[in-house]
Write an enzyme that holds these catalytic residues in place. Structure first.
Site, mmCIF file in Angstrom:
data_model
loop_
_atom_site.group_PDB
_atom_site.id
_atom_site.type_symbol
_atom_site.label_atom_id
_atom_site.label_comp_id
_atom_site.label_asym_id
_atom_site.label_seq_id
_atom_site.Cartn_x
_atom_site.Cartn_y
_atom_site.Cartn_z
ATOM 1 N N ARG A 1 28.921 84.167 22.738
ATOM 2 C CA ARG A 1 29.749 83.087 22.185
ATOM 3 C C ARG A 1 30.812 83.628 21.226
ATOM 4 N NH1 ARG A 1 25.370 78.884 20.238
ATOM 5 N NH2 ARG A 1 27.166 77.704 19.487
ATOM 6 N N VAL B 1 29.477 76.030 14.481
ATOM 7 C CA VAL B 1 29.186 77.352 13.909
ATOM 8 C C VAL B 1 30.263 78.350 14.337
ATOM 9 C CG1 VAL B 1 26.707 76.901 13.861
ATOM 10 C CG2 VAL B 1 27.692 77.990 15.889
ATOM 11 N N ASP B 2 31.366 77.809 14.942
ATOM 12 C CA ASP B 2 32.373 78.697 15.564
ATOM 13 C C ASP B 2 33.397 79.256 14.580
ATOM 14 O OD1 ASP B 2 33.866 75.742 17.139
ATOM 15 O OD2 ASP B 2 34.232 76.560 15.147
ATOM 16 N N HIS C 1 25.330 73.737 9.990
ATOM 17 C CA HIS C 1 24.481 74.544 10.873
ATOM 18 C C HIS C 1 24.767 76.028 10.741
ATOM 19 C CE1 HIS C 1 24.216 70.653 13.450
ATOM 20 N NE2 HIS C 1 23.405 70.621 12.422
ATOM 21 N N THR D 1 31.727 64.437 18.218
ATOM 22 C CA THR D 1 30.296 64.711 18.230
ATOM 23 C C THR D 1 29.585 63.652 19.064
ATOM 24 O OG1 THR D 1 28.298 65.051 16.891
ATOM 25 C CG2 THR D 1 29.902 63.455 16.044
ATOM 26 N N ASN E 1 36.885 60.294 20.017
ATOM 27 C CA ASN E 1 36.065 60.874 21.086
ATOM 28 C C ASN E 1 36.548 60.282 22.406
ATOM 29 O OD1 ASN E 1 33.820 61.605 22.802
ATOM 30 N ND2 ASN E 1 32.588 61.836 20.944
HETATM 31 C C1 BV8 Z 1 15.950 69.606 11.282
HETATM 32 C C2 BV8 Z 1 23.539 75.706 15.788
HETATM 33 C C3 BV8 Z 1 14.272 69.337 9.667
HETATM 34 C C4 BV8 Z 1 22.968 76.419 16.979
HETATM 35 C C5 BV8 Z 1 22.853 73.411 16.134
HETATM 36 C C6 BV8 Z 1 11.359 68.731 16.493
HETATM 37 C C7 BV8 Z 1 11.205 69.632 15.449
HETATM 38 C C8 BV8 Z 1 12.144 69.724 14.437
HETATM 39 C C9 BV8 Z 1 13.264 68.937 14.456
HETATM 40 C C10 BV8 Z 1 13.412 68.082 15.519
HETATM 41 C C11 BV8 Z 1 12.481 67.930 16.522
HETATM 42 N N1 BV8 Z 1 12.933 66.990 17.398
HETATM 43 C C12 BV8 Z 1 14.122 66.531 16.980
HETATM 44 C C13 BV8 Z 1 14.417 67.176 15.853
HETATM 45 C C14 BV8 Z 1 15.579 67.028 15.081
HETATM 46 C C15 BV8 Z 1 16.602 67.991 15.696
HETATM 47 C C16 BV8 Z 1 17.476 67.137 16.570
HETATM 48 O O1 BV8 Z 1 18.256 66.375 16.063
HETATM 49 N N2 BV8 Z 1 17.295 67.241 17.901
HETATM 50 C C17 BV8 Z 1 18.057 66.368 18.764
HETATM 51 C C18 BV8 Z 1 18.758 67.182 19.846
HETATM 52 C C19 BV8 Z 1 17.082 65.340 19.352
HETATM 53 N N3 BV8 Z 1 17.320 68.559 14.585
HETATM 54 C C20 BV8 Z 1 16.962 69.746 14.089
HETATM 55 O O2 BV8 Z 1 16.144 70.502 14.560
HETATM 56 C C21 BV8 Z 1 17.729 70.117 12.830
HETATM 57 N N4 BV8 Z 1 16.814 70.481 11.806
HETATM 58 O O3 BV8 Z 1 15.779 68.498 11.713
HETATM 59 O O4 BV8 Z 1 15.288 70.133 10.201
HETATM 60 C C22 BV8 Z 1 13.006 69.784 10.287
HETATM 61 C C23 BV8 Z 1 12.760 71.120 10.485
HETATM 62 C C24 BV8 Z 1 11.538 71.515 11.006
HETATM 63 C C25 BV8 Z 1 10.606 70.546 11.357
HETATM 64 C C26 BV8 Z 1 10.903 69.198 11.186
HETATM 65 C C27 BV8 Z 1 12.084 68.813 10.660
HETATM 66 C C28 BV8 Z 1 18.627 71.281 13.094
HETATM 67 C C29 BV8 Z 1 19.682 70.889 14.096
HETATM 68 C C30 BV8 Z 1 20.706 71.992 14.158
HETATM 69 C C31 BV8 Z 1 20.628 72.669 15.483
HETATM 70 N N5 BV8 Z 1 21.706 73.651 15.577
HETATM 71 N N6 BV8 Z 1 23.813 74.334 16.172
HETATM 72 C C32 BV8 Z 1 24.021 76.694 18.012
HETATM 73 O O5 BV8 Z 1 25.201 76.336 17.791
HETATM 74 O O6 BV8 Z 1 23.658 77.281 19.025
HETATM 75 S S1 BV8 Z 1 23.148 71.881 16.760
HETATM 76 C C33 BV8 Z 1 24.309 71.977 17.966
HETATM 77 O O7 BV8 Z 1 24.470 70.625 18.401
HETATM 78 C C34 BV8 Z 1 25.700 72.391 17.530
HETATM 79 O O8 BV8 Z 1 25.817 72.689 16.159
HETATM 80 C C35 BV8 Z 1 26.500 71.154 17.843
HETATM 81 O O9 BV8 Z 1 27.602 71.032 17.053
HETATM 82 C C36 BV8 Z 1 25.481 70.143 17.578
HETATM 83 C C37 BV8 Z 1 25.696 68.744 17.907
HETATM 84 O O10 BV8 Z 1 26.307 68.655 19.116
HETATM 85 P P1 BV8 Z 1 27.810 68.114 19.105
HETATM 86 O O11 BV8 Z 1 28.578 68.890 18.097
HETATM 87 O O12 BV8 Z 1 27.791 66.660 18.957
HETATM 88 O O13 BV8 Z 1 28.307 68.592 20.505
HETATM 89 P P2 BV8 Z 1 28.049 67.911 21.921
HETATM 90 O O14 BV8 Z 1 28.421 68.907 22.972
HETATM 91 O O15 BV8 Z 1 26.704 67.293 21.933
HETATM 92 O O16 BV8 Z 1 29.103 66.704 21.963
HETATM 93 C C38 BV8 Z 1 30.483 66.984 22.013
HETATM 94 C C39 BV8 Z 1 31.202 65.664 21.853
HETATM 95 O O17 BV8 Z 1 32.605 65.922 21.828
HETATM 96 C C40 BV8 Z 1 30.957 64.690 22.993
HETATM 97 O O18 BV8 Z 1 30.721 63.406 22.465
HETATM 98 C C41 BV8 Z 1 32.281 64.705 23.774
HETATM 99 O O19 BV8 Z 1 32.560 63.450 24.356
HETATM 100 C C42 BV8 Z 1 33.261 64.997 22.676
HETATM 101 N N7 BV8 Z 1 34.505 65.646 23.104
HETATM 102 C C43 BV8 Z 1 34.698 66.464 24.168
HETATM 103 N N8 BV8 Z 1 35.993 66.859 24.191
HETATM 104 C C44 BV8 Z 1 36.608 66.309 23.101
HETATM 105 C C45 BV8 Z 1 35.660 65.530 22.412
HETATM 106 N N9 BV8 Z 1 35.958 64.837 21.302
HETATM 107 C C46 BV8 Z 1 37.220 64.909 20.854
HETATM 108 N N10 BV8 Z 1 38.194 65.634 21.451
HETATM 109 C C47 BV8 Z 1 37.920 66.340 22.563
HETATM 110 N N11 BV8 Z 1 38.886 67.051 23.175
#
Ligand code: BV8
Length: 245
Positions: free
Chosen positions: A77, A110-111, A126, A194, A219
């Site tokens: 990446r 994170v970019d 993040h 997002t 979005n």
């Molecule tokens: C936490 C770094 C407390 C890595 C990322 C089980 C155990 C623990 C936690 C959880 C669990 N189950 C669920 C959770 C919570 C979990 C979570 O939310 N999961 C979700 C998926 C269900 N969260 C966590 O784990 C967080 N920590 O809760 O800590 C905890 C801890 C331990 C135990 C209990 C609790 C940590 C989350 C952070 C993860 N790391 N990134 C990496 O980059 O590889 S998250 C990753 O997703 C990226 O950072 C990214 O930014 C982020 C979110 O995604 P988006 O940015 O929204 O991107 P996406 O592709 O999804 O969407 C893009 C959007 O852009 C779309 O809507 C699209 O339409 C739009 N778009 C496209 N083109 C354009 C546009 N918009 C405008 N203009 C354009 N041209």
């Protein structure tokens, strides 16, 4: 409250933005899409790396299980990022940091593209792929854009990992608390690119809404956050944000 759908900046949106005093901007991967950085869930598919969905390769368990694979994923990446530039959305957001009495940029990305575009101190919820952290003593090291990244901790010699918050890991100490505090005080909240699926970041617009802020989402698609917003500006951030000026 009915979310207004718009493809152009409406008079009310322009008025609200131009008179805002405390602005919070929350960005996700979509703000980097027009730079050529793949999003995680673009087009309904989830990013996959060597057969693993990104929330598997980008998970706490993988650091335990196969740290070299996690480094390979982030090295790849960073290679992509070295070929791209910030786009107009990043530059416009950077231009806003001195325009309002209070302005805070919170990013899930994170970019590093917001910093490259001139944003001085985004809250990087993040972490950043341009830093490494020691597994043991937690010392942090910058990863140069060009050249080799450090392999082992220069303080204690243990292994390094990307200084990025992976799924299942807690956010950097204080980062979310600061972003939460800003959300409780803001009068204008812009949610850009997002999918609103990842918590706790995706909870910030709700906090802003409860604080009485005006919410605008930018979005091409609706998201779970859209119904919270006063207006959904449907389209690409790189095209729409400059029109907000
Ligand atoms: C936490 C770094 C407390 C890595 C990322 C089980 C155990 C623990 C936690 C959880 C669990 N189950 C669920 C959770 C919570 C979990 C979570 O939310 N999961 C979700 C998926 C269900 N969260 C966590 O784990 C967080 N920590 O809760 O800590 C905890 C801890 C331990 C135990 C209990 C609790 C940590 C989350 C952070 C993860 N790391 N990134 C990496 O980059 O590889 S998250 C990753 O997703 C990226 O950072 C990214 O930014 C982020 C979110 O995604 P988006 O940015 O929204 O991107 P996406 O592709 O999804 O969407 C893009 C959007 O852009 C779309 O809507 C699209 O339409 C739009 N778009 C496209 N083109 C354009 C546009 N918009 C405008 N203009 C354009 N041209």
């Amino acid at each position: 409250m009915q979310t207004q759908l718009a493809t152009q900046v409406t008079p009310e949106l322009r008025e609200r933005f131009s008179t805002a005093k405390k602005v919070l901007v929350l960005t996700g991967a979509g703000v980097s899409a027009e730079s050529g950085v793949p999003t995680f869930r673009g087009g309904g598919t989830s990013a996959v790396w060597k057969g693993m969905p990104f929330d598997v390769i980008s998970s706490a368990q993988m650091v335990e299980r196969d740290l070299p694979a996690v480094w390979e994923w982030f090295d790849y990446r960073r290679g992509v990022l070295n070929q791209v530039e910030p786009n107009p959305a990043h530059y416009v957001i950077a231009s806003w940091q001195d325009r309002f009495p209070e302005f805070t940029l919170v990013t899930q990305n994170v970019d590093g593209l917001h910093r490259r575009a001139g944003s001085r101190n985004p809250i990087e919820l993040h972490g950043s792929m341009w830093h490494a952290r020691c597994i043991d003593c937690h010392a942090r090291f910058e990863i140069p854009r060009i050249g080799l990244r450090p392999n082992d901790c220069m303080s204690c010699g243990d292994r390094l990992r990307p200084d990025v918050v992976l799924f299942g890991e807690t956010l950097p100490p204080g980062a979310f608390e600061l972003a939460f505090e800003v959300a409780t005080q803001c009068d204008f909240c812009l949610v850009v690119g997002t999918s609103g699926l990842v918590y706790p970041a995706a909870g910030l617009p709700e906090i802003a809404k409860q604080a009485g802020a005006y919410l605008c989402e930018v979005n091409p698609e609706r998201t779970p956050l859209s119904d919270l917003c006063d207006v959904l500006l449907t389209g690409k951030a790189g095209e729409l944000l400059p029109r907000l000026n």
